[in-house]
Design an enzyme around this catalytic site. Structure first.
Site, PDB file in Angstrom:
ATOM      1  N   ASP A   1       1.418   6.407   5.508  1.00  0.00           N
ATOM      2  CA  ASP A   1       0.782   5.360   4.866  1.00  0.00           C
ATOM      3  C   ASP A   1       0.952   4.700   3.640  1.00  0.00           C
ATOM      4  OD1 ASP A   1      -1.898   3.873   5.396  1.00  0.00           O
ATOM      5  OD2 ASP A   1      -3.152   5.551   4.366  1.00  0.00           O
TER       6      ASP A   1
ATOM      7  N   LYS B   1       0.907  -0.919   0.094  1.00  0.00           N
ATOM      8  CA  LYS B   1      -0.221   0.061   0.087  1.00  0.00           C
ATOM      9  C   LYS B   1       0.871   1.068   0.038  1.00  0.00           C
ATOM     10  CE  LYS B   1      -3.509   2.645   2.408  1.00  0.00           C
ATOM     11  NZ  LYS B   1      -4.319   2.697   3.997  1.00  0.00           N
TER      12      LYS B   1
ATOM     13  N   LYS C   1     -10.551  12.737   7.911  1.00  0.00           N
ATOM     14  CA  LYS C   1     -10.193  12.201   9.233  1.00  0.00           C
ATOM     15  C   LYS C   1      -9.834  13.185  10.326  1.00  0.00           C
ATOM     16  CE  LYS C   1      -6.750   8.547   7.706  1.00  0.00           C
ATOM     17  NZ  LYS C   1      -7.757   7.438   8.620  1.00  0.00           N
TER      18      LYS C   1
ATOM     19  N   ARG D   1      -7.750  -0.267   0.455  1.00  0.00           N
ATOM     20  CA  ARG D   1      -8.297  -1.449  -0.497  1.00  0.00           C
ATOM     21  C   ARG D   1      -8.637  -1.225  -1.825  1.00  0.00           C
ATOM     22  NH1 ARG D   1     -12.929  -2.482   4.044  1.00  0.00           N
ATOM     23  NH2 ARG D   1     -11.408  -1.071   5.266  1.00  0.00           N
TER      24      ARG D   1
ATOM     25  N   ASP E   1     -12.319   6.917   3.255  1.00  0.00           N
ATOM     26  CA  ASP E   1     -11.300   6.889   4.158  1.00  0.00           C
ATOM     27  C   ASP E   1     -10.879   5.368   3.913  1.00  0.00           C
ATOM     28  OD1 ASP E   1      -8.985   7.332   5.620  1.00  0.00           O
ATOM     29  OD2 ASP E   1     -10.429   7.620   7.437  1.00  0.00           O
TER      30      ASP E   1
ATOM     31  N   GLU F   1      -9.899   3.749   1.304  1.00  0.00           N
ATOM     32  CA  GLU F   1      -9.088   3.875   0.259  1.00  0.00           C
ATOM     33  C   GLU F   1      -7.731   2.919  -0.287  1.00  0.00           C
ATOM     34  OE1 GLU F   1      -8.003   5.531   2.777  1.00  0.00           O
ATOM     35  OE2 GLU F   1      -5.855   4.994   2.488  1.00  0.00           O
TER      36      GLU F   1
ATOM     37  N   ASP G   1      -2.629  10.361   3.511  1.00  0.00           N
ATOM     38  CA  ASP G   1      -4.176   9.764   3.787  1.00  0.00           C
ATOM     39  C   ASP G   1      -4.919  10.816   4.657  1.00  0.00           C
ATOM     40  OD1 ASP G   1      -6.604   8.600   3.622  1.00  0.00           O
ATOM     41  OD2 ASP G   1      -6.089   6.733   5.070  1.00  0.00           O
TER      42      ASP G   1
HETATM   43  N1  BES Z   1      -4.514   4.397   6.769  1.00  0.00           N
HETATM   44  C1  BES Z   1      -5.865   3.875   7.322  1.00  0.00           C
HETATM   45  C2  BES Z   1      -5.462   3.086   8.547  1.00  0.00           C
HETATM   46  C3  BES Z   1      -4.497   3.265   9.523  1.00  0.00           C
HETATM   47  C4  BES Z   1      -5.180   3.927  10.465  1.00  0.00           C
HETATM   48  C5  BES Z   1      -3.116   3.073   9.466  1.00  0.00           C
HETATM   49  C6  BES Z   1      -4.391   4.183  11.913  1.00  0.00           C
HETATM   50  C7  BES Z   1      -2.512   3.246  10.450  1.00  0.00           C
HETATM   51  C8  BES Z   1      -3.055   3.881  11.745  1.00  0.00           C
HETATM   52  C9  BES Z   1      -6.952   3.603   6.365  1.00  0.00           C
HETATM   53  O1  BES Z   1      -6.768   4.147   5.226  1.00  0.00           O
HETATM   54  C10 BES Z   1      -8.099   3.939   6.910  1.00  0.00           C
HETATM   55  O2  BES Z   1      -8.396   5.228   7.146  1.00  0.00           O
HETATM   56  N2  BES Z   1      -9.069   2.918   7.428  1.00  0.00           N
HETATM   57  C11 BES Z   1     -10.214   3.123   7.970  1.00  0.00           C
HETATM   58  C12 BES Z   1     -11.093   2.269   7.327  1.00  0.00           C
HETATM   59  C13 BES Z   1     -12.724   2.506   7.734  1.00  0.00           C
HETATM   60  C14 BES Z   1     -13.008   3.912   7.053  1.00  0.00           C
HETATM   61  C15 BES Z   1     -13.674   1.448   7.093  1.00  0.00           C
HETATM   62  C16 BES Z   1     -10.068   2.940   9.475  1.00  0.00           C
HETATM   63  O3  BES Z   1      -9.483   2.081  10.005  1.00  0.00           O
HETATM   64  O4  BES Z   1     -10.739   3.558  10.261  1.00  0.00           O
HETATM   65 ZN    ZN Z   2      -5.027   4.770   4.492  1.00  0.00          ZN
HETATM   66 MN    MN Z   3      -7.711   5.932   4.996  1.00  0.00          MN
END
Ligand code: BES
Ligand code: ZN
Ligand code: MN
Length: 509
Positions: free
Chosen positions: A300, A277, A289, A363, A359, A361, A282
Site C-alpha cells: 500500500d 501514498k 480488513k 486520503r 480503512d 486512511e 494497511d
Molecule cells: N489501500 C486500500 C485500497 C486498496 C484495495 C488498494 C485493494 C489495493 C488493493 C485503501 O486504503 C482502502 O482500504 N480503501 C477502502 C476505502 C473504503 C473504506 C471507503 C476500499 O477501497 O475499500
Molecule cells: Zn490503504
Molecule cells: Mn485502507
C-alpha cells in the site's frame, strides 16, 4: 546488464546466445519492403527460416516468436524471429508489445547474451533513441524477479537473466541508440527499485526504512537531491492531524519524507511535485480488513515507492526541472491508541474530517501531504495512490484511473502514460459527487460512498484546491497484480515511474 550499440559488417558475425530479428506480418523474409536484417538472417540460414515459418505457421503477428538453431552458420547460437505485426500499423506501442514477447521468449530460452538486429526506426514511427530506450527498459524490466529471499536458488541480485544486450544498428544510429539504451536502463532500474520496495515485507519496509532509502538515494545523487524528514513532533507542529491520526495505532513512528531534486546548473524553470501514498501496511485499522483484503497490503506504499524511484531516475537523467517527492509514511494499525470511527480530525489545511471508516486512511495521509506540498510552493501536483479497491471495477488491471482539476495538465499526464505504455482512464469529476463527502459533524467525512474512486478523488481535490493543476492517479488497479502482464512480473509493477519520468522530460523542455 551491459548494453551496447554497434555496427556489424554482417549479421553472421554477431555473437550472442540469441539474436532477435523482427519480421513484419506477411513479408516473409523477402526484404523487398526494406527489412534487410530479416532477409539476411534468412539467407544466412540458407532459407531455413522461411521454410520453418511456412511449416510452423509463423506469420509475424505481434506476440509470435519462432526460434531456430543456426548450427554454426552464424556466430549467434540461435536466431529468434519475432512478429512486428502489419507494417502500416507499426508504432512504438506495437513495438513494445512485440519485444515483450521476444524478450520473454529469450529469457525462457535462458539466453544470457542477447543481440538485437535493430529495425529501421522510421518503420515504427520512432527514432534510434526510442528503439534503444524501449529495448533497454523492457529487457531490464522483464529481467526482474521478486525472489530475493530465496536461499535455495540464489535469488535475484539486481539481474538474473540477461547479462548483455547488444544492438546492431547502422553507423549513423550508433550514438543515439547508445543514448537511448543508457536512459532506458536507468529508467528500468528505477522501475525495479519501486517493485523491490513494494514487494518488501511490511516488517522490513517500515516508514523508517523508507527514510533510510530516501537518504541513500540523496547521498548517491551527486548533491542534486536534498532530503527533509519530519517526525511526529515536527508534524504535530505543522498541524498534520489527519496523517498523525492514521499513525496513532502503530508502534512504528511515522515520517513525512520530502525529497527535492534541483538540476546541477540550478537553472530549472519548470517544477513538478509528486505525492505518493506511503502506507507501509494497511490492516484497515479498527475497521479491520478481512484476510483476503489484507494479504497484499504490504504494497500500500506503491505510490510512494514510484515517486521515490522516479526522482532517482530524474536525477540520473539530469533533467532540467525541479522535482519534489512527498511521502507521508505510516502503517495503519489497530493498536490501543488507534484512531476510531467517529473521531473528528483537524487536517493541516484547517478542514475538519469525520472518520467514517478507518480503512479509508489513504486520503487522510494524502490530505496533509498535499497541503505540505502546497506550503512548499508546489506549482503542479500529481499524486499516486493505491487508494480504492473500487477502481478495479472501472478498469480491471490494465489501466489506472486519472482524476484532475485542469484538462491541460491531465492531458499531459495521460499522454505521458500512453507514451510509456502505462495506460490511464481520464475519469470525469462531476461536481455532484463533491457533496457525497459532506458530514453532519465536520467539513468532510472520509468515505463518500459510490462511486468510491471518484468520491475519494473529490476528497483529495478539496485539499489540492483549484488554483494549481493537480492530478490524482488511483493505481490500486495496477500497482500489483496476481498475473504477469506486458513487461510486468507478478506482484509489484512499479507502475507510474515511467509516466513520472516522461512528464518531467516533457516539462523540462
Ligand atoms: N489501500 C486500500 C485500497 C486498496 C484495495 C488498494 C485493494 C489495493 C488493493 C485503501 O486504503 C482502502 O482500504 N480503501 C477502502 C476505502 C473504503 C473504506 C471507503 C476500499 O477501497 O475499500
Ligand atoms: Zn490503504
Ligand atoms: Mn485502507
Amino acid at each position: 546488464m551491459k548494453t551496447k550499440a554497434f555496427t556489424s559488417p554482417s549479421l553472421a558475425a554477431v555473437v550472442a546466445d540469441v539474436l532477435l530479428v523482427g519480421v513484419f506480418e506477411g513479408e516473409n523474409f523477402d526484404g523487398a519492403k526494406g527489412n534487410s536484417f530479416a532477409k539476411s538472417a534468412n539467407l544466412l540460414t540458407e532459407g531455413s527460416l522461411a521454410r520453418k515459418a511456412e511449416s510452423v505457421g509463423f506469420k509475424g503477428a505481434v506476440g509470435e516468436t519462432m526460434e531456430h538453431f543456426t548450427d554454426g552458420k552464424t556466430a549467434a547460437k540461435q536466431i529468434l524471429v519475432f512478429g512486428l505485426g502489419a507494417r502500416d500499423k507499426a508504432d512504438l506501442t506495437v513495438f513494445r508489445k512485440a519485444i515483450t514477447a521476444a524478450l520473454r521468449k529469450a529469457r525462457a530460452l535462458k539466453a544470457k547474451h542477447v543481440a538485437f538486429a535493430a529495425i529501421d526506426a522510421a518503420a515504427i514511427k520512432s527514432d534510434a533513441y526510442g528503439v534503444g530506450e524501449a529495448l533497454a527498459s523492457y529487457a531490464a524490466m522483464i529481467d526482474y524477479e521478486m525472489n530475493h529471499q530465496k536461499t535455495e536458488k540464489g535469488g535475484y541480485k539486481g539481474e538474473s537473466h540477461f547479462a548483455k544486450l547488444h544492438l546492431v544498428v547502422d553507423a549513423g544510429s550508433v550514438k543515439e541508440t547508445a543514448r537511448g539504451l543508457k536512459d532506458g536502463f536507468a529508467l528500468a532500474a528505477s522501475v525495479n527499485l519501486a517493485r523491490d520496495l513494494a514487494n518488501e515485507p511490511a516488517g522490513e519496509c517500515t516508514p523508517d526504512r523508507m527514510v533510510k532509502l530516501a537518504k541513500k538515494i540523496a547521498a548517491e545523487s551527486g548533491g542534486t537531491i536534498a532530503v527533509e524528514i519530519h517526525d511526529r513532533k515536527s508534524l504535530k507542529k505543522m498541524g498534520a492531524g489527519a496523517f498523525l491520526a492514521v499513525a496513532q495505532g502503530s508502534d512504528q513512528p511515522p515520517y513525512l519524507i520530502d525529497m527535492l531534486y534541483t538540476p546541477k546548473d540550478g537553472k530549472a524553470t519548470a517544477e513538478l511535485t509528486m505525492v505518493g501514498k506511503s502506507v507501509t501496511f494497511d490492516s484497515g485499522g479498527l475497521d479491520i480488513k478481512p484476510a483476503d483484503g489484507m494479504r497484499d497490503m504490504k504494497r500500500d506504499m506503491s505510490g510512494g515507492a514510484a515517486t521515490m524511484a522516479a526522482i532517482k531516475a530524474i536525477a540520473a537523467l539530469g533533467l532540467n526541472i525541479k522535482v519534489r517527492a512527498v511521502m507521508a509514511a505510516t502503517e495503519n494499525m489497530t493498536g490501543g491508541s488507534a484512531y476510531k470511527p467517529g473521531d473528528v480530525l483537524k487536517t493541516m489545511n484547517g478542514l475538519t474530517v469525520e472518520v467514517d471508516n478507518t480503512d479509508a486512511e489513504g486520503r487522510l495521509t494524502l490530505a496533509d501531504a498535499i497541503e505540505y506540498a502546497k506550503r512548499k510552493g508546489a506549482t503542479r501536483i500529481i499524486d499516486l495512490a493505491t487508494l480504492t479497491g473500487a477502481v478495479r471495477m472501472m478498469v480491471g488491471d490494465i489501466a489506472c484511473a486519472a482524476f484532475g482539476n485542469n484538462d491541460e495538465f491531465t492531458n499531459l499526464v495521460v499522454s505521458s502514460g500512453d507514451a510509456q505504455g502505462e495506460r490511464m482512464l481520464n475519469v470525469p469529476m462531476w461536481k455532484e459527487y463533491d457533496a457525497f463527502n459532506n458530514s453532519d459533524m465536520a467539513d468532510l467525512k472520509n468515505s463518500g460512498g459510490a462511486p468510491g474512486s471518484t468520491t475519494a478523488a473529490w476528497f483529495l481535490r478539496r485539499f489540492a484546491g483549484e488554483d494549481i493543476p493537480w492530478v490524482h492517479l488511483d493505481i490500486a488497479s495496477v500497482a500489483f497484480r496476481s498475473r504477469e502482464l506486458g513487461p510486468d512480473p507478478r506482484g509489484a509493477t512499479g507502475y507510474g515511474v515511467r509516466t513520472l519520468v516522461e512528464m518531467a522530460r516533457r516539462l523540462a523542455k
